[in-house]
Design an enzyme around this catalytic site. Structure first.
Site, PDB file in Angstrom:
ATOM      1  N   ARG A 189     -14.515 -13.002  -9.381  1.00 54.31           N
ATOM      2  CA  ARG A 189     -13.768 -14.751  -9.378  1.00 54.31           C
ATOM      3  C   ARG A 189     -13.422 -15.049 -11.475  1.00 54.31           C
ATOM      4  NH1 ARG A 189     -16.953 -18.217  -4.621  1.00 54.31           N
ATOM      5  NH2 ARG A 189     -17.540 -16.258  -3.837  1.00 54.31           N
TER       6      ARG A 189
ATOM      7  N   ASP B  73     -16.092  -4.114   4.059  1.00 55.57           N
ATOM      8  CA  ASP B  73     -14.393  -4.592   3.631  1.00 55.57           C
ATOM      9  C   ASP B  73     -13.638  -3.758   1.663  1.00 55.57           C
ATOM     10  OD1 ASP B  73     -15.552  -5.863   1.653  1.00 55.57           O
ATOM     11  OD2 ASP B  73     -15.315  -8.435   2.841  1.00 55.57           O
TER      12      ASP B  73
ATOM     13  N   GLU C 228      -9.569 -14.817   4.702  1.00 55.58           N
ATOM     14  CA  GLU C 228      -8.729 -13.521   5.195  1.00 55.58           C
ATOM     15  C   GLU C 228      -7.695 -13.529   6.064  1.00 55.58           C
ATOM     16  OE1 GLU C 228     -12.241 -13.941   5.036  1.00 55.58           O
ATOM     17  OE2 GLU C 228     -12.500 -13.572   3.373  1.00 55.58           O
TER      18      GLU C 228
ATOM     19  N   GLU D  77     -19.559 -10.573  -7.933  1.00 54.14           N
ATOM     20  CA  GLU D  77     -18.460 -11.937  -7.551  1.00 54.14           C
ATOM     21  C   GLU D  77     -17.950 -12.510  -9.060  1.00 54.14           C
ATOM     22  OE1 GLU D  77     -18.041 -13.141  -5.050  1.00 54.14           O
ATOM     23  OE2 GLU D  77     -19.689 -12.614  -3.924  1.00 54.14           O
TER      24      GLU D  77
HETATM   25  C1  DMJ Z   1     -13.751 -13.728  -1.228  1.00 53.63           C
HETATM   26  O1  DMJ Z   1     -15.301 -14.218  -2.356  1.00 53.63           O
HETATM   27  C2  DMJ Z   1     -12.961 -12.811  -1.409  1.00 53.63           C
HETATM   28  O2  DMJ Z   1     -12.494 -12.323  -0.831  1.00 53.63           O
HETATM   29  C3  DMJ Z   1     -14.337 -11.296  -1.621  1.00 53.63           C
HETATM   30  O3  DMJ Z   1     -14.044  -9.965  -1.478  1.00 53.63           O
HETATM   31  C4  DMJ Z   1     -14.963 -11.972  -0.149  1.00 53.63           C
HETATM   32  N1  DMJ Z   1     -15.107 -12.835   0.225  1.00 53.63           N
HETATM   33  C5  DMJ Z   1     -14.752 -13.725  -0.007  1.00 53.63           C
HETATM   34  C6  DMJ Z   1     -13.535 -15.066   1.021  1.00 53.63           C
HETATM   35  O4  DMJ Z   1     -14.444 -15.160   2.092  1.00 53.63           O
END
Ligand code: DMJ
Length: 591
Positions: free
Chosen positions: A228, A356, A493, A224
């Site tokens: 970010r 994902d 997304e 995270e």
């Molecule tokens: C984001 O923090 C990023 O895109 C992450 O890879 C997956 N989820 C959230 C947004 O939905």
């Protein structure tokens, strides 16, 4: 009558006498000196005077430096920037002292719009040659203006109630902290810059410069914080050319490195930024597969930007390790153990939560590194084949294509799709643009349509977090939403995929879909002090606001809306930049 009042002071006669006496004795001493001695005195005195005049600027400079260092080492406060200073700075054009690179400058050049000449050449010389600012000129049409206004609205609420904290709670006018790193600010900087929201951008930059500190005795999640904060700092650095951001990225990168000191090289999920101790999550011995494979773009870029090879080496080792692990038709289980380096047997296979972005970063790493790492390309192609073979199914009624999950070690198929999976059409389109098999585009289009239906078939026109699909009964509805899955967290997304698909097809229908969804966000999630996640997309009369505005709403959702509505197809050129998983653009290596 004017009268002046005096206070009588009684000076002791002994004191007065002694002052007079010492003056007299000094004069007597001077008179007793020979002419030669007096000349020597004059020469000495004049030399000291001349030296003082000569060295004064140097002494001044040293004094300045000392006070600057002292200031920098004083713990910064969570302060709001000076309003007047920011207003003055906001009046200056972005990048006025920098060389333009591309973005709207390139677009205007192509369209024969004249740019003002870059000012202040003296300062340009001091910029690192490789680093140029990209210039953006702000919203150009009504849809983009509406998105920029949404960004300002979200920012205003955050600034008022949650400044310096991770997230805004817009209903209660409060804040939420997760890592205590001002996530909303660091995640928003490049969005503000791209939208040319100068005042807000300068507020964010000012906070980063004065208040963003990593020397905290706190555990953070490697993934995270990488996507970010590290991603946010690096992309801000690349777009603005401002080294403040690179300095922060270096400091943070250094503190995250201990995660990789595991027996297998697969990183531990958490690290304490202050004492540099890394460990597995408290709730499990394993790390998430998507997490350990979605840090490579950022760490590699940190090496490209600083020349320090340790960052790239650490993440290359992880990718190479995962490459040789056994998989199911190229698909990976969602948990991996940092000590053994092995996947957890019987864990789920999904393109949703925890799986994902493994697939996303296979492709994006390959692009970032100039398409030179062959195993990344092969693993990506094999994985998409695996998706088509094992995870893609169609609903019985309308034949809607969706991507399900394999549970219990690839044995049981579940017709369940997370909204997170809707990033895939965009990634597939990006792959095809870069030479991946053409049939990936058909999969992208069909999945994009289904993702659109997850919005269009709810009464709010907003998608739920999770959708189930009907594959046994041709008379039943294609999709259904369980009560516990009916929330919408303002996720990006699908909008992300719309942008990629619009970029590579030019099909304006995708813009129109996006606009309808943007209006739904405005209608159901906008509140007085920002935007809020909601609990029930099925109940327009009461969507049950959750009182939370995640940083990715500003970082990703609003950024992708803004890019989607742009008339300029090269606002951010996908042949120059690769977007990380949190929508922070990083340069593609040309080396
Ligand atoms: C984001 O923090 C990023 O895109 C992450 O890879 C997956 N989820 C959230 C947004 O939905």
């Amino acid at each position: 009558m004017n009268s002046t009042k005096y206070i009588a002071l009684n000076i002791p006669s002994s004191l007065a006498d002694s002052t007079v006496k010492s003056r007299r004795s000094l004069w007597r001493w001077w008179n007793q000196l020979s002419r030669f001695q007096r000349s020597l005195f004059y020469v000495g005195f004049t030399s000291i005077l001349l030296m003082l005049i000569y060295f004064w600027p140097v002494l001044e400079q040293r004094r300045d430096n000392i006070s600057k260092i002292a200031l920098e080492s004083t713990p910064a406060m969570q302060q709001l920037p000076e309003e007047s200073a920011l207003k003055a700075a906001a009046a200056e054009p972005f990048g006025a002292n920098k060389v333009e690179q591309q973005g709207e400058a390139a677009y205007d050049a192509e369209n024969e719009i004249k740019q003002p000449a870059a000012a202040n050449e003296a300062q340009q010389v001091e910029e690192p040659i490789s680093q140029k600012a990209v210039r953006f000129k702000g919203p150009k049409n009504e849809r983009q203006k509406a998105v920029a206004a949404a960004m300002q609205h979200a920012w205003k609420g955050y600034k008022k109630y949650a400044w310096g904290h991770d997230h805004l709670k817009p209903l209660s006018g409060a804040y939420h902290d997760w890592f205590y790193l001002g996530l909303t600010i660091v995640d928003s900087i490049d969005t503000l810059y791209i939208m040319n929201l100068k005042k807000e951008y300068l507020e964010a930059k000012d906070w980063v410069e004065k208040s963003l500190r990593f020397d905290k005795n706190r555990d953070v999640n490697l993934f995270e914080v990488t996507i970010r904060v590290l991603g946010g700092m690096l992309s801000a650095y690349h777009l603005t050319g401002d080294k403040i951001f690179l300095g922060k990225a270096m400091d943070l990168g250094e503190r995250l490195l201990p995660c990789f000191d595991s027996p297998s090289g697969v990183p531990f999920s958490d690290v304490n930024l202050g004492n540099h101790k890394a460990h597995s999550p408290k709730w499990s011995p394993d790390s998430s597969t998507s997490e350990v494979t979605t840090i490579q773009l950022e760490f590699r870029d940190l090496t490209y930007s600083t020349g320090d090879s340790r960052f790239e080496e650490a993440v290359n080792k992880v990718s190479e390790h995962i490459h040789v692990l056994p998989k199911t038709e190229g698909l990976v289980p969602i948990f991996i153990n940092a000590n053994t380096g092995q996947f957890r047997v019987f864990s789920t296979i999904t393109l949703g939560a925890r799986g994902d972005s493994y697939y996303e970063y296979l492709l994006k790493q390959w692009i970032q590194t100039g398409k030179k790492i062959e195993y990344l390309r092969e693993d990506y192609i094999e994985a998409i084949q695996g998706v088509q073979k094992l995870l893609v199914k169609r609903t019985s009624k309308s034949g809607l294509l969706f991507i399900g999950e394999l549970q219990s070690g690839a044995r049981d198929f579940k017709p369940k799709m997370d909204h997170l999976t809707c990033y895939l059409p965009g990634t597939l389109a990006l792959g095809v643009h870069n030479g991946m098999p053409q049939d990936h585009m058909k999969l992208a289009e069909d999945l994009l349509w289904t993702c659109y239906q997850t919005y269009a078939q709810t009464p709010t026109f907003l998608a739920p977090e999770i959708t189930y699909f009907q594959i046994q009964d041709a008379n039943a509805a294609d999709m259904y939403i369980k009560t516990n899955d009916a929330h919408n967290l303002l996720r990006p997304e699908f909008i992300e995929s719309l942008w990629y698909m619009y970029q590579f097809t030019g099909n304006k229908t995708y813009q129109d879909w996006g606009w309808t969804i943007f209006q739904a966000f405005e209608k159901y999630t906008k509140v007085t002090n920002g935007y809020t996640s909601i609990n029930n997309v099925k109940a327009p009369a009461n969507v049950k606001p959750k009182d939370m505005m995640e940083s990715f709403f500003l970082s990703e959702t609003l950024k992708y809306f803004y890019l989607l509505f742009s008339d300029n197809p090269k606002l951010i050129d996908l042949d120059e930049y690769v977007f990380n998983s949190e929508a922070h653009p990083l340069p593609i290596s040309k080396g």
